[in-house]
Design a protein around this motif. Structure first.
Motif: not given
Ligand SMILES: Cc1cc2nc3c(=O)[nH]c(=O)nc-3n(C[C@H](O)[C@H](O)[C@H](O)COP(=O)(O)O)c2cc1C
Length: 345
Positions: A149-152, A160-176
């Motif tokens: 599984k690939v996360l970024s 997040a949209r860019w990562l989703e369009s490249r098929g990641v399995d989940a997105i780590i939302a990194q806040g400030l």
């Protein structure tokens, strides 16, 4: 929403953040065996070092674990910029009696590569995560071949949209609030960076892949809040820094336990890329953001001897004291205990 068990095969919605320079396989194993997802940071490891760490994990847990890599583009050495950087640091070299001609230059952190993938393919880690975007489609395909599984990390809705369009399995939302390097990769404009409570729900609305919240989460209440905002799990870094299995230096541990930990900033003076750390002398005197600093990761080599000399004297004046804005969850206890305590009941 998919459960964390379906997504990553773990029991608790807790991912121990990969943290290059302050931990290795021991922390990852402890967290995975406790039911969270332990992570091994690969950014500072040689190929042999990576093989040894993966061997230790394979021998000590049968639970899922994550291996993490940086995927920046390695910049060419810029001699003029390097010289200007060393001139700026010159008074400090003089203070510590360091001969500037003895200070090596070099990359320090190497991006994800085919050589790294060769080592990974011997161990087929179930989860691979990336910081600073994604590697090439070809490398990504190789990682996916063994079913990983690939996360970024994403620091904006656009990322997040860019990562989703490249098929990641989940997105780590990194806040400030997050400690360590910003995962930013589409823009250098730091005013685009927003807090976890603002970022997580916006990313959760914008994409259909699961979202993992990161940044400033340091308690079971914080994890519950992240889940309420639409996250499937929380990725937690700073809270693990005092754990017995972490390799955090003494100066870093002391700083995290002092009032200094209340004041963190984004700074590029240690590596060339913005990262959050506790304010110290180096940041105060030449940062927090410095125009002269060579591009990531080239800045680090010239700082290293200052750091070593200062640390030998028990001082963190020149160390990257990475920390998020919320160090209140740091505990000098076994990581398994911390992990279980972070899980909402
Ligand atoms: C000491 C330290 C080192 C870090 N190193 C990495 C790393 O190697 N790779 C990575 O993807 N994230 C790294 N991060 C960022 C974490 O993945 C995560 O975004 C952050 O720790 C979450 O915020 P928190 O520190 O407030 O819990 C690091 C964070 C810290 C505190």
């Amino acid at each position: 929403m998919v459960s964390i068990r379906e997504l990553l095969g773990i029991e608790l919605p807790i991912i121990q953040a990969p943290m290059a320079g302050v931990q290795g396989s021991a922390l990852a194993v402890a967290v995975s065996n406790a039911g969270g997802l332990g992570s091994l940071p690969g950014a500072l490891l040689s190929l042999d070092g990576l093989r040894a760490e993966l061997g230790f994990i394979a021998a000590n847990t049968s639970k899922p674990f994550n291996v993490n890599f940086f995927c920046h583009t390695a910049p060419p050495l810029d001699p003029d910029r390097e010289a200007a950087w060393r001139t700026l640091l010159r008074p400090y070299y003089d203070e510590f009696g360091i001969d500037v001609s003895d200070v090596p230059s070099g990359p320090g952190r190497v991006p994800f590569s085919h050589d790294v993938t060769d080592v990974l393919s011997e161990f087929t880690p179930p989860i691979v995560s990336f910081h600073f975007g994604l590697p090439s489609a070809e490398l990504l395909q190789r990682v996916r071949r063994w079913g990983a599984k690939v996360l970024s990390s994403a620091t904006t809705v656009d990322e997040a949209r860019w990562l989703e369009s490249r098929g990641v399995d989940a997105i780590i939302a990194q806040g400030l609030e997050a400690g360590g390097h910003r995962g930013t990769f589409l823009s250098n404009d730091l005013s685009t960076q927003i807090g976890t409570f603002s970022l997580v729900p916006q990313i959760a609305n914008a994409v259909s892949v699961p979202v993992i919240a990161a940044g400033g989460i340091a308690s079971a209440g914080g994890v519950a809040a992240a889940l309420a905002l639409g996250a499937v799990a929380a990725q937690i870094g700073t809270a693990y820094l005092l754990c017995q299995e972490a390799t955090t230096s003494q100066v870093h541990r002391a700083s995290l336990q002092s009032a200094a930990a209340h004041h963190t900033v984004l700074t590029n003076v240690f590596t060339g890329r913005p990262a959050r750390g506790i304010v110290n002398r180096m940041i105060r005197e030449i940062g927090p953001m410095c125009d002269i600093t060579p591009e990531f990761p080239l800045a680090a080599a010239a700082v290293q001897p200052l750091r070593a000399k200062a640390e030998a004297r028990g001082s963190g004046d020149f160390s990257p004291l990475w920390s998020g804005q919320n160090a209140s969850g740091c505990r000098a206890i076994p990581a398994a205990e911390l992990t279980k305590g972070l899980a909402p009941t």
